[in-house]
Write a protein that holds these residues in place. Structure first.
Motif, PDB file in Angstrom:
ATOM      1  N   UNK A   1       2.265   7.674  -9.648  1.00  0.00           N
ATOM      2  CA  UNK A   1       3.605   7.624 -10.230  1.00  0.00           C
ATOM      3  C   UNK A   1       4.313   8.981 -10.292  1.00  0.00           C
ATOM      4  N   UNK A   2       3.545  10.076 -10.407  1.00  0.00           N
ATOM      5  CA  UNK A   2       4.160  11.406 -10.468  1.00  0.00           C
ATOM      6  C   UNK A   2       4.533  11.951  -9.096  1.00  0.00           C
ATOM      7  N   UNK A   3       4.129  11.256  -8.028  1.00  0.00           N
ATOM      8  CA  UNK A   3       4.446  11.669  -6.669  1.00  0.00           C
ATOM      9  C   UNK A   3       3.640  12.844  -6.153  1.00  0.00           C
ATOM     10  N   UNK A   4       2.681  13.328  -6.936  1.00  0.00           N
ATOM     11  CA  UNK A   4       1.909  14.511  -6.550  1.00  0.00           C
ATOM     12  C   UNK A   4       0.600  14.180  -5.847  1.00  0.00           C
ATOM     13  N   UNK A   5       0.172  12.940  -5.949  1.00  0.00           N
ATOM     14  CA  UNK A   5      -1.097  12.527  -5.351  1.00  0.00           C
ATOM     15  C   UNK A   5      -0.903  11.252  -4.543  1.00  0.00           C
ATOM     16  N   UNK A   6      -1.762  11.098  -3.528  1.00  0.00           N
ATOM     17  CA  UNK A   6      -1.733   9.924  -2.676  1.00  0.00           C
ATOM     18  C   UNK A   6      -3.149   9.370  -2.606  1.00  0.00           C
ATOM     19  N   UNK A   7      -3.314   8.098  -2.969  1.00  0.00           N
ATOM     20  CA  UNK A   7      -4.608   7.426  -2.876  1.00  0.00           C
ATOM     21  C   UNK A   7      -4.660   6.637  -1.580  1.00  0.00           C
ATOM     22  N   UNK A   8      -5.792   6.723  -0.879  1.00  0.00           N
ATOM     23  CA  UNK A   8      -5.943   6.029   0.407  1.00  0.00           C
ATOM     24  C   UNK A   8      -7.274   5.304   0.450  1.00  0.00           C
ATOM     25  N   UNK A   9      -7.271   4.145   1.076  1.00  0.00           N
ATOM     26  CA  UNK A   9      -8.491   3.402   1.335  1.00  0.00           C
ATOM     27  C   UNK A   9      -8.773   3.438   2.826  1.00  0.00           C
ATOM     28  N   UNK A  10     -10.043   3.427   3.189  1.00  0.00           N
ATOM     29  CA  UNK A  10     -10.429   3.519   4.600  1.00  0.00           C
ATOM     30  C   UNK A  10     -11.290   2.328   5.001  1.00  0.00           C
ATOM     31  N   UNK A  11     -11.355   2.088   6.302  1.00  0.00           N
ATOM     32  CA  UNK A  11     -12.079   0.943   6.848  1.00  0.00           C
ATOM     33  C   UNK A  11     -13.578   0.985   6.548  1.00  0.00           C
ATOM     34  N   UNK A  12     -14.127   2.178   6.349  1.00  0.00           N
ATOM     35  CA  UNK A  12     -15.562   2.279   6.063  1.00  0.00           C
ATOM     36  C   UNK A  12     -15.895   2.032   4.597  1.00  0.00           C
ATOM     37  N   UNK A  13     -14.899   1.670   3.786  1.00  0.00           N
ATOM     38  CA  UNK A  13     -15.126   1.377   2.375  1.00  0.00           C
ATOM     39  C   UNK A  13     -14.920   2.554   1.457  1.00  0.00           C
ATOM     40  N   UNK A  14     -14.518   3.685   1.985  1.00  0.00           N
ATOM     41  CA  UNK A  14     -14.310   4.855   1.133  1.00  0.00           C
ATOM     42  C   UNK A  14     -12.882   4.886   0.590  1.00  0.00           C
TER      43      UNK A  14
END
Length: 97
Positions: free
Chosen positions: A61-74
């Motif tokens: 929400x603060x725009x400072x971080x980006x969360x990502x999911x990957x195909x290997x489950x990480x």
């Protein structure tokens, strides 16, 4: 008139708008790239490169971080204030695709 961004070399698997900057769009792809677009200038403004095949993403929400999911489950979190392509945090969330 619609504009088509073509910054990925593999399938784009997720897109998100910044809640802080309404002209900032980000996309993640199977090629391991995360691309940030300025939709006003119709330009790529930043690219993060990884060896992960990304499947999803979301801005904090603060725009400072980006969360990502990957195909290997990480899952990983990038600090967008950093010039480093390495995630701030990552973990193995699931087994396999």
């Amino acid at each position: 008139q619609p504009h088509k961004f073509e910054a990925h070399s593999a399938a784009c698997c997720g897109v998100a708008w910044s809640a802080v900057n309404h002209h900032l769009l980000v996309s993640a792809a199977a090629d391991g790239s995360i691309v940030f677009y300025d939709t006003t200038r119709l330009a790529v403004v930043r690219t993060l490169c990884s060896d992960q095949s990304f499947t999803s993403l979301a801005f904090a929400p603060d725009g400072l971080h980006l969360a990502c999911g990957a195909a290997d489950g990480s899952a990983c979190i990038f600090d967008l204030r950093s010039s480093d392509d390495s995630p701030l945090w990552s973990t193995r969330a699931h087994d396999g695709p």
